[in-house]
Each structure stands twice: as structure tokens, then as C-alpha cells.
Design an enzyme around this catalytic site. Structure first.
Site, PDB file in Angstrom:
ATOM      1  N   TYR A 138       0.779  -0.928  -0.012  1.00 33.47           N
ATOM      2  CA  TYR A 138      -0.389   0.263  -0.077  1.00 33.47           C
ATOM      3  C   TYR A 138       0.566   1.175  -0.395  1.00 33.47           C
ATOM      4  O   TYR A 138       0.550   2.391   0.333  1.00 33.47           O
ATOM      5  CB  TYR A 138      -0.715  -0.197   1.130  1.00 33.47           C
ATOM      6  CG  TYR A 138      -2.125  -0.788   1.081  1.00 33.47           C
ATOM      7  CD1 TYR A 138      -1.871  -2.513   1.283  1.00 33.47           C
ATOM      8  CD2 TYR A 138      -3.642  -0.337   1.578  1.00 33.47           C
ATOM      9  CE1 TYR A 138      -3.343  -2.844   1.068  1.00 33.47           C
ATOM     10  CE2 TYR A 138      -4.706  -1.246   1.542  1.00 33.47           C
ATOM     11  CZ  TYR A 138      -4.026  -2.742   1.210  1.00 33.47           C
ATOM     12  OH  TYR A 138      -5.454  -3.252   1.015  1.00 33.47           O
ATOM     13  N   LYS A 189       6.180 -14.584   2.444  1.00 28.92           N
ATOM     14  CA  LYS A 189       5.900 -14.981   1.694  1.00 28.92           C
ATOM     15  C   LYS A 189       7.547 -15.162   1.028  1.00 28.92           C
ATOM     16  O   LYS A 189       7.262 -15.333  -0.593  1.00 28.92           O
ATOM     17  CB  LYS A 189       4.784 -13.955   0.458  1.00 28.92           C
ATOM     18  CG  LYS A 189       4.995 -15.063  -0.227  1.00 28.92           C
ATOM     19  CD  LYS A 189       4.087 -16.743  -0.619  1.00 28.92           C
ATOM     20  CE  LYS A 189       3.576 -17.280  -2.291  1.00 28.92           C
ATOM     21  NZ  LYS A 189       3.617 -18.455  -1.083  1.00 28.92           N
ATOM     22  N   ASP A 222      -0.056 -18.234   2.399  1.00 25.97           N
ATOM     23  CA  ASP A 222      -0.845 -19.486   1.967  1.00 25.97           C
ATOM     24  C   ASP A 222      -1.247 -19.958   2.671  1.00 25.97           C
ATOM     25  O   ASP A 222      -2.375 -20.634   3.048  1.00 25.97           O
ATOM     26  CB  ASP A 222      -0.671 -19.826   0.894  1.00 25.97           C
ATOM     27  CG  ASP A 222       0.378 -20.511   0.293  1.00 25.97           C
ATOM     28  OD1 ASP A 222       1.075 -20.431   1.170  1.00 25.97           O
ATOM     29  OD2 ASP A 222       1.031 -20.982  -0.740  1.00 25.97           O
ATOM     30  N   ASP A 246      -4.407  -7.773   5.743  1.00 26.11           N
ATOM     31  CA  ASP A 246      -5.363  -7.058   5.337  1.00 26.11           C
ATOM     32  C   ASP A 246      -6.378  -8.385   4.725  1.00 26.11           C
ATOM     33  O   ASP A 246      -7.864  -8.420   5.191  1.00 26.11           O
ATOM     34  CB  ASP A 246      -5.907  -6.546   3.270  1.00 26.11           C
ATOM     35  CG  ASP A 246      -7.235  -5.777   3.208  1.00 26.11           C
ATOM     36  OD1 ASP A 246      -7.989  -5.704   3.765  1.00 26.11           O
ATOM     37  OD2 ASP A 246      -7.026  -6.211   2.251  1.00 26.11           O
ATOM     38  N   ASP A 250      -9.307  -9.996   7.475  1.00 19.45           N
ATOM     39  CA  ASP A 250     -11.291 -10.638   6.894  1.00 19.45           C
ATOM     40  C   ASP A 250     -10.954 -11.857   7.126  1.00 19.45           C
ATOM     41  O   ASP A 250     -12.722 -12.370   7.847  1.00 19.45           O
ATOM     42  CB  ASP A 250     -11.374 -10.104   5.541  1.00 19.45           C
ATOM     43  CG  ASP A 250     -11.899  -8.914   5.046  1.00 19.45           C
ATOM     44  OD1 ASP A 250     -11.741  -8.291   5.860  1.00 19.45           O
ATOM     45  OD2 ASP A 250     -12.549  -8.490   4.278  1.00 19.45           O
TER      46      ASP A 250
HETATM   47  C1  IPM Z   1      -9.533  -2.562   5.758  1.00 15.73           C
HETATM   48  C2  IPM Z   1     -10.304  -2.485   4.446  1.00 15.73           C
HETATM   49  C3  IPM Z   1      -9.791  -1.439   2.825  1.00 15.73           C
HETATM   50  C4  IPM Z   1      -7.709  -1.476   3.139  1.00 15.73           C
HETATM   51  C5  IPM Z   1      -9.573  -1.281   2.255  1.00 15.73           C
HETATM   52  C6  IPM Z   1     -11.392  -0.309   2.504  1.00 15.73           C
HETATM   53  C7  IPM Z   1      -9.391  -0.591   0.950  1.00 15.73           C
HETATM   54  O1  IPM Z   1     -10.483  -3.867   3.246  1.00 15.73           O
HETATM   55  O2  IPM Z   1      -9.553  -1.957   6.236  1.00 15.73           O
HETATM   56  O3  IPM Z   1      -8.883  -3.784   6.160  1.00 15.73           O
HETATM   57  O4  IPM Z   1      -7.276  -2.602   2.453  1.00 15.73           O
HETATM   58  O5  IPM Z   1      -7.154  -1.639   3.802  1.00 15.73           O
HETATM   59 MG    MG Z   2      -9.923  -5.129   4.404  1.00 16.23          MG
END
Ligand code: IPM
Ligand code: MG
Length: 363
Positions: A138, A189, A222, A246, A250
């Protein structure tokens, strides 16, 4: 009496519903005759601001935030504005601009929450993911040339610095050390990404020498997804690059039962600048304005904010109120299969905070 200056940035979508709920919980907490007060300042930045001004926040916005003790953020994202504009114009701008390099994401199965893994109870899933938050994939470096022509080139350059890698690993080792299991997994990785991730591994090894009491191991990203599903209890604190974490966060939130309840802290550990606290769920335009957003992610976010302000008793009190609410299926919002409203959950959590007799009684 201590006074904390809190910036609130509801942002877009359900952020406008959950941030006021979080603020209400903080106000109830302070009104109980505690030793502290909050001074809130609300910033109307986000998609609507963009439509009026052509930018997600004003040019001097970061300066306005620098005088605060913490920031409570809702979400950024608008169906009518490209995601990379809303994200880079607000959330990433604040994270990078205030050097909030440690993104901390706890995941655990709260009481009353139905988590998807069979054979996995609350004791088996109690993780904190530490995400590098200012560079890596990022970094923002890259570009597009020859747009629209067959020779078009597009690059997103992942930039990893020794300083950036060392400080996030050090943060993760310190956090692992502060937790009962003193266990850290470094996600990598380095088999395929043979430059930056090899440096990442080397630096982990160097930093580990300063933390002899922390047991640590290395896992390819992975393989890590499979391990989170198959052997959740083998994990405690986890550190990973910006993009790896990231994705893993999730997965962690889903395995803990809902994306609607997870919190995030964007921490600037040296405390020169304020840190920013946000629920992980995003703007969720599909349910916006209906009053059914789950405010639990924001309440848990408030807990992280109180911990950062060194108000540990107050943090425990809010966490106890959250767990009291999630344990009651009547207080589950739609994302958890229930029919409670944002207001129902907020009232219940605030009532529990208000009723707690002393800071320790609620713990
Ligand atoms: C997070 C979100 C963001 C990210 C998105 C909205 C771009 O998924 O906070 O994890 O990837 O950082
Ligand atoms: Mg995210």
C-alpha cells in the site's frame, strides 16, 4: 480531572450511524462520575464533503487532527466515487500522514456469537493481527503510462524499508510479550517474493533476539489461511505485511463469527500524533439509513481507544457491557441473524455501562 480531546469522523454509509453510538457510550462512561471527560469535535469529511469540495477532507485537515488525543473513525466508501479516491483521500491519508504504522486487529469469539468452525470454541480463537500500515503493497508508489494503448503499463510497487519493517516487528514482539501466551507468528512469502520478504524474515530473526521470552514461528501466507481454519489454537499474535494482513484479518473476523463486530486500531506508538480507531466493517451502503447496523464493532473500537488512553478499567467496563449484549440473542442485529436495531444494542450497552457499580465491579 483528565480531559481527552476526541475527533469523530463518521465518514460514509453506516459510519454515520455507528460513530454516534460509540460517542454515546463514551459520554455515558464519562457521566458516571469517572475521573475523565471527553471533548468531542466532529468532522464531516467523506463522500458528501467530496461532492461539495472536490476532496475527501480539507488540505489542512491533518493539522486539525494533530491536536487531538484520539480519533474515532466510521468508514470511507461511497458507491458514486471510485474506491481508490475515497480510500486514499481520507483513511490512508490519515494513517500515513499521522504515521499510524501499526494496524492492530483483535479477533475472538464473543459470548453468544455463532462462529462457523466446528470444533472451535472461544478458547481456541483469541488472536491479534498486527498489520504494517504505512508501506509495503500500500505504499502508493507506481503508475500508469500509455493509458488505453496496447502497450499500457501499470505498476503498484511494494516498498519495504528496513526501518518500517523493524518497527512493526518490534511492535508485534512487544505486543506478543504482553499477552499471556507470549506467542508470535510472523507471516511471510519469502519463498516467492525473494527480496523484500527475505529482508522481512531476516529482520524478524534479529528483533526476536531482544525478546527471548517470546516463542515465535514463521508461516507462509497461503499456508497461514489453512492453519487459521485447521489449527486456530496454535496462533496468538500475528504480524504480517499490509496486504497479507488485510486479507488474513477478513478471514479472522469471519472465523470469529461476523465482520460486523471486529475493531481496528491504527496506532502511532510513539504518541507524537494521535491514533485512530475504527470498526472494520466499512460503509455498507446496502443497509445504510435503516438503523440496523451493528454498533458492536464500534463499541469494541472504543475499548481499544480507552486502552490506548491508558484507561484500562474503563476499557474493561465497556468490554463487559459488549459481552453482556452479544450473549443475548435478542440483541443480535441482522448480520448475526437477529432483528435488533442499532438503537436497541446501543441502549443495552449504555445501560450496562451506566449500571456498573465501580470500575472493577464490571470487570
Ligand atoms: C481494511 C479495508 C481497506 C483496506 C479497504 C477499504 C481499502 O479492507 O481496512 O482492511 O484494504 O485497507
Ligand atoms: Mg480489509
Amino acid at each position: 480531572m483528565k480531559r481527552y480531546r476526541i475527533a469523530t469522523i463518521p465518514g460514509d454509509g453506516i459510519g454515520k450511524e455507528v460513530v454516534p453510538a460509540g460517542r454515546q457510550a463514551l459520554e455515558v462512561l464519562a457521566a458516571r462520575g469517572s475521573e475523565f471527560r471527553f471533548e468531542f469535535e466532529d468532522f464531516d469529511w467523506g463522500g458528501d464533503y467530496y461532492r461539495r469540495h472536490g476532496s475527501m477532507m480539507p488540505a489542512d485537515g491533518l493539522e486539525a487532527l494533530k491536536g487531538k488525543d484520539a480519533i474515532l473513525f466510521g468508514s470511507a466508501g461511497d458507491p458514486h466515487i471510485p474506491d481508490h479516491i475515497t480510500l486514499w483521500g481520507l483513511r490512508l491519508k490519515i494513517c500515513q500522514g499521522l504515521d499510524q504504522y501499526a494496524n492492530v486487529r483483535p479477533a475472538r469469539i464473543l459470548p453468544g456469537i455463532d462462529a462457523p468452525l466446528k470444533r472451535c470454541g472461544p478458547a481456541d480463537l483469541n488472536w491479534v493481527i498486527v498489520r504494517e500500515n504505512t508501506e509495503g503493497e500500500y505504499s502508493g508508489a507506481g503508475g500508469r503510462v500509455h493509458q488505453g494503448f496496447p502497450i499500457e503499463v501499470a505498476t503498484d510497487l511494494s516498498v519495504m524499508t528496513r526501518a518500517g519493517t523493524e518497527r512493526i516487528q518490534r511492535y508485534a514482539f512487544r505486543l506478543a510479550q504482553s499477552r499471556p501466551r507470549k506467542l508470535l507468528t510472523v507471516v511471510t512469502k519469502s519463498n516467492a517474493q525473494r527480496h523484500a520478504m527475505v529482508m522481512w524474515d531476516e529482520i524478524a530473526q534479529e528483533v526476536a533476539k531482544d525478546f527471548p521470552d517470546v516463542a515465535w514461528d514463521k508461516e507462509m501466507v497461503d499456508a497461514m489461511t489453512a492453519r487459521m481454519v485447521n489449527r486456530p489454537a496454535s496462533l496468538d499474535t500475528i504480524v504480517a505485511t499490509n496486504l497479507h494482513a488485510d486479507i488474513l484479518s477478513d478471514l479472522a473476523a469471519a472465523l470469529a463469527g461476523s465482520l460486523g463486530i471486529g475493531p481496528t486500531a491504527n496506532i502511532h506508538p510513539e504518541r507524537v500524533y494521535p491514533s485512530m480507531f475504527e470498526p472494520i466493517h466499512g460503509s455498507a451502503f446496502d443497509i445504510m439509513g435503516k438503523g440496523i447496523a451493528n454498533p458492536v464493532g464500534t463499541f469494541w473500537t472504543v475499548v481499544m481507544m480507552l486502552e490506548h488512553l491508558d484507561e484500562a478499567d474503563a476499557a474493561r467496563r465497556v468490554m463487559a457491557a459488549i459481552e453482556h449484549a452479544t450473549a443475548n440473542p435478542k440483541l443480535h442485529t441482522r448480520d448475526l441473524g437477529g432483528s435488533a436495531t442499532t438503537a436497541d444494542v446501543t441502549e443495552a450497552v449504555c445501560a450496562h455501562i451506566a449500571a456498573a457499580k465501580s470500575p472493577l465491579a464490571a470487570a
